[in-house]
Design an enzyme around this catalytic site. Structure first.
Site, PDB file in Angstrom:
ATOM      1  N   ARG A  77       0.955  -1.281   0.085  1.00 46.42           N
ATOM      2  CA  ARG A  77      -0.055   0.004   0.148  1.00 46.42           C
ATOM      3  C   ARG A  77       0.841   1.239  -0.195  1.00 46.42           C
ATOM      4  O   ARG A  77       0.458   2.170   0.354  1.00 46.42           O
ATOM      5  CB  ARG A  77      -1.114   0.129   0.904  1.00 46.42           C
ATOM      6  CG  ARG A  77      -1.977  -1.068   1.149  1.00 46.42           C
ATOM      7  CD  ARG A  77      -3.102  -1.036   2.438  1.00 46.42           C
ATOM      8  NE  ARG A  77      -4.103  -2.172   1.731  1.00 46.42           N
ATOM      9  CZ  ARG A  77      -3.875  -3.174   2.579  1.00 46.42           C
ATOM     10  NH1 ARG A  77      -2.899  -3.539   3.311  1.00 46.42           N
ATOM     11  NH2 ARG A  77      -4.582  -4.316   2.119  1.00 46.42           N
ATOM     12  N   LYS A  97       4.098  11.831 -10.930  1.00 47.26           N
ATOM     13  CA  LYS A  97       3.383  10.985 -11.533  1.00 47.26           C
ATOM     14  C   LYS A  97       4.058   9.688 -11.916  1.00 47.26           C
ATOM     15  O   LYS A  97       4.981   9.498 -12.340  1.00 47.26           O
ATOM     16  CB  LYS A  97       3.103  11.802 -13.218  1.00 47.26           C
ATOM     17  CG  LYS A  97       2.115  12.800 -13.051  1.00 47.26           C
ATOM     18  CD  LYS A  97       1.632  13.260 -14.226  1.00 47.26           C
ATOM     19  CE  LYS A  97       0.426  14.518 -14.365  1.00 47.26           C
ATOM     20  NZ  LYS A  97       0.259  14.746 -15.659  1.00 47.26           N
ATOM     21  N   GLU A 120      11.757  18.937 -24.495  1.00 45.86           N
ATOM     22  CA  GLU A 120      10.778  19.500 -23.286  1.00 45.86           C
ATOM     23  C   GLU A 120      11.643  20.538 -22.555  1.00 45.86           C
ATOM     24  O   GLU A 120      10.886  21.525 -22.228  1.00 45.86           O
ATOM     25  CB  GLU A 120      10.926  18.240 -22.013  1.00 45.86           C
ATOM     26  CG  GLU A 120      10.232  17.113 -22.670  1.00 45.86           C
ATOM     27  CD  GLU A 120       8.693  16.944 -22.617  1.00 45.86           C
ATOM     28  OE1 GLU A 120       8.017  17.836 -21.984  1.00 45.86           O
ATOM     29  OE2 GLU A 120       8.025  15.947 -23.099  1.00 45.86           O
ATOM     30  N   LYS A 151       9.700  23.276 -13.055  1.00 47.99           N
ATOM     31  CA  LYS A 151       8.898  22.099 -12.846  1.00 47.99           C
ATOM     32  C   LYS A 151       8.382  22.032 -11.469  1.00 47.99           C
ATOM     33  O   LYS A 151       7.367  21.954 -10.944  1.00 47.99           O
ATOM     34  CB  LYS A 151       9.508  20.704 -13.288  1.00 47.99           C
ATOM     35  CG  LYS A 151       8.443  19.426 -13.120  1.00 47.99           C
ATOM     36  CD  LYS A 151       7.924  18.792 -14.454  1.00 47.99           C
ATOM     37  CE  LYS A 151       6.706  17.845 -13.904  1.00 47.99           C
ATOM     38  NZ  LYS A 151       6.875  16.726 -14.538  1.00 47.99           N
ATOM     39  N   GLU A 164      -2.767  18.418 -10.971  1.00 47.43           N
ATOM     40  CA  GLU A 164      -2.961  18.833 -12.506  1.00 47.43           C
ATOM     41  C   GLU A 164      -4.532  19.414 -12.449  1.00 47.43           C
ATOM     42  O   GLU A 164      -5.266  18.748 -13.181  1.00 47.43           O
ATOM     43  CB  GLU A 164      -2.862  17.949 -13.402  1.00 47.43           C
ATOM     44  CG  GLU A 164      -2.679  18.438 -14.823  1.00 47.43           C
ATOM     45  CD  GLU A 164      -2.164  17.617 -15.872  1.00 47.43           C
ATOM     46  OE1 GLU A 164      -1.071  16.970 -15.487  1.00 47.43           O
ATOM     47  OE2 GLU A 164      -2.760  17.401 -16.939  1.00 47.43           O
ATOM     48  N   ARG A 169      -0.626  23.394 -13.886  1.00 47.79           N
ATOM     49  CA  ARG A 169       0.049  22.222 -14.364  1.00 47.79           C
ATOM     50  C   ARG A 169      -0.186  22.104 -15.746  1.00 47.79           C
ATOM     51  O   ARG A 169       0.652  21.341 -16.612  1.00 47.79           O
ATOM     52  CB  ARG A 169       0.051  21.074 -13.432  1.00 47.79           C
ATOM     53  CG  ARG A 169       1.001  19.916 -13.753  1.00 47.79           C
ATOM     54  CD  ARG A 169       0.984  19.079 -12.424  1.00 47.79           C
ATOM     55  NE  ARG A 169       1.903  17.839 -13.014  1.00 47.79           N
ATOM     56  CZ  ARG A 169       2.591  17.000 -11.688  1.00 47.79           C
ATOM     57  NH1 ARG A 169       2.105  17.230 -10.798  1.00 47.79           N
ATOM     58  NH2 ARG A 169       3.441  16.146 -12.264  1.00 47.79           N
ATOM     59  N   ASN A 196       1.434  20.850 -20.726  1.00 47.45           N
ATOM     60  CA  ASN A 196       0.954  20.076 -21.754  1.00 47.45           C
ATOM     61  C   ASN A 196       1.275  20.870 -23.295  1.00 47.45           C
ATOM     62  O   ASN A 196       0.598  20.440 -24.132  1.00 47.45           O
ATOM     63  CB  ASN A 196      -0.555  19.412 -21.659  1.00 47.45           C
ATOM     64  CG  ASN A 196      -0.516  18.569 -20.605  1.00 47.45           C
ATOM     65  OD1 ASN A 196       0.340  17.885 -20.343  1.00 47.45           O
ATOM     66  ND2 ASN A 196      -1.945  18.682 -19.877  1.00 47.45           N
ATOM     67  N   HIS A 226       1.548  19.258 -26.493  1.00 51.37           N
ATOM     68  CA  HIS A 226       1.333  17.569 -26.187  1.00 51.37           C
ATOM     69  C   HIS A 226       0.195  17.255 -26.851  1.00 51.37           C
ATOM     70  O   HIS A 226      -0.113  16.101 -27.020  1.00 51.37           O
ATOM     71  CB  HIS A 226       1.258  17.397 -24.759  1.00 51.37           C
ATOM     72  CG  HIS A 226       2.727  17.109 -24.365  1.00 51.37           C
ATOM     73  ND1 HIS A 226       3.662  18.286 -24.228  1.00 51.37           N
ATOM     74  CD2 HIS A 226       3.418  16.299 -23.849  1.00 51.37           C
ATOM     75  CE1 HIS A 226       4.848  17.858 -23.860  1.00 51.37           C
ATOM     76  NE2 HIS A 226       4.676  16.380 -23.376  1.00 51.37           N
ATOM     77  N   HIS A 266       0.814  14.207 -28.835  1.00 52.01           N
ATOM     78  CA  HIS A 266       0.408  12.897 -28.705  1.00 52.01           C
ATOM     79  C   HIS A 266      -0.535  12.493 -29.830  1.00 52.01           C
ATOM     80  O   HIS A 266      -0.371  11.110 -30.063  1.00 52.01           O
ATOM     81  CB  HIS A 266      -0.516  13.067 -27.612  1.00 52.01           C
ATOM     82  CG  HIS A 266       0.155  13.170 -26.197  1.00 52.01           C
ATOM     83  ND1 HIS A 266      -0.207  13.839 -25.210  1.00 52.01           N
ATOM     84  CD2 HIS A 266       1.385  12.605 -25.950  1.00 52.01           C
ATOM     85  CE1 HIS A 266       0.506  13.620 -24.162  1.00 52.01           C
ATOM     86  NE2 HIS A 266       1.426  13.136 -24.497  1.00 52.01           N
ATOM     87  N   HIS A 281       8.675  10.601 -28.822  1.00 51.02           N
ATOM     88  CA  HIS A 281       8.001  11.555 -27.859  1.00 51.02           C
ATOM     89  C   HIS A 281       8.415  12.874 -28.062  1.00 51.02           C
ATOM     90  O   HIS A 281       7.726  14.158 -28.326  1.00 51.02           O
ATOM     91  CB  HIS A 281       8.042  11.288 -26.369  1.00 51.02           C
ATOM     92  CG  HIS A 281       7.150  12.293 -25.540  1.00 51.02           C
ATOM     93  ND1 HIS A 281       5.634  12.326 -25.741  1.00 51.02           N
ATOM     94  CD2 HIS A 281       7.478  13.114 -24.693  1.00 51.02           C
ATOM     95  CE1 HIS A 281       5.379  13.228 -24.880  1.00 51.02           C
ATOM     96  NE2 HIS A 281       6.454  13.764 -24.318  1.00 51.02           N
TER      97      HIS A 281
HETATM   98 ZN    ZN Z   1       6.356  15.296 -22.825  1.00 55.77          ZN
END
Ligand code: ZN
Ligand code: ADP
Length: 352
Positions: free
Chosen positions: A120, A142, A184, A219, A229, A233, A237, A240, A244, A256
């Site tokens: 846990r 994340k 990035e 960051k 987010e 935040r 993106n 992105h 994506h 990416h």
């Molecule tokens: Zn990225």
């Protein structure tokens, strides 16, 4: 040796990011005395750095075990998370123990996820070795894995206890992976730091400890403000939503970093078309991406397919497509009212 420290302020769960050279085999790991540790690396990073990190953790007072996973996004699965947890049982890790992720973003996400669910939830330390992981995925908590239905569809927010960045590890990183991370880095300049952007122009995108520390600081600021987010935040993106979509349409043949470079080029073009951004700033962004060896156009896709794929991005807001668009170098806005015809035209102008 010069050494930077960046603090991520999250109340009781605050932690430091240490950035330096030749850190890994030193006693830089704190609060690890008398704790069992499982270092997880992939088959590329293990032979390069496992023994160093073992030495560093041993010097820091930990009892060290290790586990090697297969490299590559195709192994970013529940099955690998299960393997890591089984290795943890075998090594006798208890609720006070730690996992250490030694590698790129894939290793970091998987190990963080395993640490989030093992008994846990136990502590973990990020030791990112790819530029992408250093400036992006290792900071912010994340973690997760992919499903056959899509990338990063399962996961958890689980903050590390510390992040140790040894920039010397970039010496062995394949050049295309360095380029990936540079996308990035450029993103941070456009969304929130015009000085960083100008610095990248001056050094022709040559990555230094200083630049990495600056990105981590940016960051850290965003994560401290918006851990899960719900708001600010979202600016991370930038590039992105378009990116994506092309990444997905290419069946992930496009990396990416390359995909979001194209995504930033599209978002920049869109901002100009919408009258929100100066053409001269858009040109600066385009030139900087090209300097880094990143693409600003794609070929082989239909604009309508890219548009359709954008809707499938799990990060879209409930009903409307929200896009991050630049209004100055160092400043972006969220827009959900941009005209579909204009977006399609802009996509088309970046497709061959
Ligand atoms: Zn990225
Ligand atoms: P990401 O780009 O999110 O960091 P990965 O974790 O898949 O994704 O890392 C990219 C690739 O680079 C992987 O094959 C990984 O094993 C390899 N890699 C990561 N760091 C290093 C390094 N310092 N030296 C050599 N290869 C590395």
């Amino acid at each position: 040796m010069p050494h930077d420290k960046v603090r991520v302020e999250l109340g009781r769960r605050s932690y430091n990011i240490e950035i330096g050279e030749q850190l890994l085999d030193k006693a830089v790991f704190y609060k690890t005395e008398h704790r069992k540790v499982l270092i997880v690396a992939d088959a590329n990073t293990a032979p390069l750095y496992m023994s160093k990190v073992t030495a560093g953790l041993t010097a820091s007072g930990a009892t060290v075990h290790s586990f090697v996973i297969e490299p590559g996004e195709q192994h970013k699965t529940f099955a690998t998370v299960e393997k890591i947890c089984c290795a943890a049982v075998k090594a006798g890790l208890d609720r006070r123990s730690l996992m250490v992720a030694l590698g790129g973003g894939v290793t970091g996400d998987l190990t963080g996820f395993a640490a989030a669910v093992y008994m846990r939830g136990i502590g973990f330390i990020q030791v990112p070795t790819s530029l992408l992981a250093m400036v992006d995925s290792s900071v912010g908590g994340k973690t997760g894995a992919d499903l056959p239905e899509g990338k990063n569809l399962v996961g958890a927010f689980h903050q590390p206890e510390q992040v140790i960045i040894d920039i010397g590890t970039l010496d062995t990183l394949p050049p295309e992976e360095l380029r990936n991370g540079t996308a990035e880095v450029i993103k941070y300049g456009v969304i929130m730091d015009s000085e960083l952007f100008a610095q990248l122009e001056t050094v022709n995108c040559r990555i230094s400890r200083e630049i990495i520390a600056r990105c981590c600081g940016l960051k850290a600021r965003i994560v401290a403000e918006d851990e899960t987010e719900g708001g600010i935040r979202a600016i991370l993106n930038y590039g992105h939503t378009f990116g994506h979509a092309v990444e997905l349409l290419s069946n992930f043949q496009l990396s990416h970093g390359c995909a979001i470079a194209v995504g930033m080029a599209m978002a920049g073009q869109l901002a100009v078309a919408a009258g929100l951004w100066d053409e001269s700033d858009n040109k600066r962004q385009q030139r900087l991406l090209e300097t880094a060896g990143l693409p600003v156009r794609v070929s082989g896709f239909k604009p309508a397919d890219i548009w359709a794929a954008m809707g499938r991005d799990k990060k879209k807001s409930v009903n409307k497509l929200t896009l991050v668009v630049p209004v100055a170098i160092g400043k972006v806005e969220l827009h959900n009212d941009l005209d579909k015809t204009m977006i399609l035209e802009v996509i088309g102008s970046c497709c061959d």
